[in-house]
Scaffold this active site. Structure first.
Site, PDB file in Angstrom:
ATOM      1  CD  GLU A 140     -12.123   5.181   3.994  1.00  0.00           C
ATOM      2  OE1 GLU A 140     -11.569   4.357   4.733  1.00  0.00           O
ATOM      3  OE2 GLU A 140     -11.516   6.065   3.379  1.00  0.00           O
ATOM      4  CE  LYS A 194      -2.519   4.576   7.146  1.00  0.00           C
ATOM      5  NZ  LYS A 194      -3.815   4.970   7.679  1.00  0.00           N
ATOM      6  NE  ARG A 225      -2.708   0.825   3.452  1.00  0.00           N
ATOM      7  CZ  ARG A 225      -3.435   0.532   4.525  1.00  0.00           C
ATOM      8  NH1 ARG A 225      -4.668   0.074   4.388  1.00  0.00           N
ATOM      9  NH2 ARG A 225      -2.943   0.671   5.733  1.00  0.00           N
TER      10      ARG A 225
HETATM   11  C1  LIG Z   1      -9.030   6.315   6.028  1.00  0.00           C
HETATM   12  C2  LIG Z   1      -8.773   4.957   6.558  1.00  0.00           C
HETATM   13  N1  LIG Z   1      -9.592   3.953   6.189  1.00  0.00           N
HETATM   14  C3  LIG Z   1      -9.410   2.696   6.627  1.00  0.00           C
HETATM   15  C4  LIG Z   1      -8.359   2.376   7.484  1.00  0.00           C
HETATM   16  C5  LIG Z   1      -8.160   0.978   7.945  1.00  0.00           C
HETATM   17  O1  LIG Z   1      -7.097   0.393   7.235  1.00  0.00           O
HETATM   18  P1  LIG Z   1      -6.258  -0.794   7.867  1.00  0.00           P
HETATM   19  O2  LIG Z   1      -7.206  -1.883   8.181  1.00  0.00           O
HETATM   20  O3  LIG Z   1      -5.306  -1.189   6.799  1.00  0.00           O
HETATM   21  O4  LIG Z   1      -5.592  -0.245   9.092  1.00  0.00           O
HETATM   22  C6  LIG Z   1      -7.495   3.386   7.903  1.00  0.00           C
HETATM   23  C7  LIG Z   1      -6.365   3.080   8.788  1.00  0.00           C
HETATM   24  O5  LIG Z   1      -5.299   2.781   8.308  1.00  0.00           O
HETATM   25  C8  LIG Z   1      -7.690   4.697   7.422  1.00  0.00           C
HETATM   26  O6  LIG Z   1      -6.872   5.676   7.803  1.00  0.00           O
END
Ligand SMILES: Cc1ncc(COP(=O)(O)O)c(C=O)c1O
Length: 339
Positions: free
Chosen positions: A219, A183, A80
């Site tokens: 989200e 991210k 990622r």
């Molecule tokens: C915007 C956002 N969505 C979803 C997630 C959840 O992702 P993950 O399960 O990879 O931590 C995160 C955290 O990383 C996030 O910042």
């Protein structure tokens, strides 16, 4: 670490002993350097400061009952970060460098990995930013990659306690074809106003809708959304949300538990049909949602009327955390032991 009360540790920052750093110059990453400083020396014209050339990751190290330290699907975080780097035109961090940095920083800070059974974990934060000086809008020629760690308590002290969430209609976190799938810090900056407004109103966080039609769920703050109905785990498909590693794992676990799974657009109008809803992510693990309020329609959607998580949510939480702590055999091949 005699003086730390692991059981009451907040989800916050505590200084560990060391972090590791690598510098990209003239097309090459440097060997990792170990630092005991919490500070960085940054050029005033660095593109990371001005033009948002910045991306990060978040994962955890879990101490098992057997005293072994486990990482959960770190390869997905490495992938990622490659995607995020490409998204904002930064130099990619090779997965071998990512792995070396993770292992090194964890081994240097082993005493900060909270004990098994405390509910606390070692949070790992890889960070990549443009560190070269540019004044025109263009990508930097130089980059800095840092990995630091900090022990954190559980996001929600009481374990999986259902929380209330607020649908946001006046702020968009990310646009279709924008940066929502990366991210990168800009998405978080764009989400802050809505999250703070939700918190001030007594909600745990804000639920973002798709920016174009405002019809579908995107989200829940820094976590993905899921709903459960008729034995089916349903989660949004959208081009403006982060691809959560927790969510992709829950989809596999749900299938393994005999549930059906669907990744598709989830209309707000479908909310009354769900038996259970929740948010999932590395920090939140699985957070059941008790109530969702939509100020656009004045409607409230209620789940967990008895204040407890629903049965599927509870089972998914237990399966996921048992895998992460090594209490269940690693049948999916998701665990790496840090030696
Ligand atoms: C915007 C956002 N969505 C979803 C997630 C959840 O992702 P993950 O399960 O990879 O931590 C995160 C955290 O990383 C996030 O910042």
């Amino acid at each position: 670490m005699e003086n730390v009360d692991w059981k009451t540790l907040p989800f916050g920052y505590i200084k560990a002993d060391y972090n590791v750093r690598s510098f990209y110059r003239e097309g090459k990453w440097s060997p990792l350097e170990v630092s005991d400083s919490e500070f960085i020396n940054i050029h005033i014209a660095a593109t990371g400061l001005h033009y948002g050339q910045e991306a990060f990751e978040g994962l955890k190290a879990y101490m098992g009952r057997d005293g072994k330290v486990r990482l959960f699907r770190w390869e997905e975080n490495a992938k990622r970060l490659l995607i995020s780097a490409e998204g904002v035109n930064m130099a990619p961090v090779p997965p071998e460098l990512f792995r070396e940095a993770l292992f090194k920083v964890i081994n240097l800070n082993r005493k900060f990995v909270p004990p098994y059974g405390s509910g606390a974990t070692l949070y790992i934060r890889p960070l990549l930013y443009g560190s070269g000086a540019e004044v025109g809008v263009k990508p930097s020629l130089e980059y800095t990659f840092i990995v630091f760690v900090t022990p954190v308590g559980p996001y929600f002290r009481e374990g999986i306690k259902p929380v209330n969430m607020l649908i946001t209609r006046d702020v968009d976190r990310a646009a279709p074809k924008g940066t929502g799938i990366y991210k990168v810090g800009g998405n978080y900056a764009a989400s802050l106003r809505a999250i703070i407004a939700a918190k001030c109103g007594g909600y745990a966080t804000a639920i973002f809708l798709d920016a174009k039609e405002k019809k579908y769920i995107d989200e829940c703050g820094p976590a993905n959304f899921f709903g459960i109905k008729d034995n089916t785990y349903v989660t949004p498909k959208s081009e403006s949300i982060l691809n959560s590693i927790t969510n992709m794992s829950l989809i596999e676990i749900a299938k393994d538990m005999g549930m059906k799974t669907e990744r598709r657009q989830v209309p707000v109008d479908e909310l009354p049909e769900f038996e259970e809803t929740g948010a999932c992510g590395t920090a939140a693990v699985i957070t059941p949602i008790a109530k969702i309020f939509d100020p656009g329609t004045n409607k409230t959607y209620e789940y967990c009327r008895d204040g407890k998580p629903g049965p599927w949510t509870h089972k998914l939480y237990n399966r996921l955390t048992d895998l992460q702590y090594g209490d269940e055999p690693d049948k999916f091949g998701w665990i790496t032991i840090v030696e």
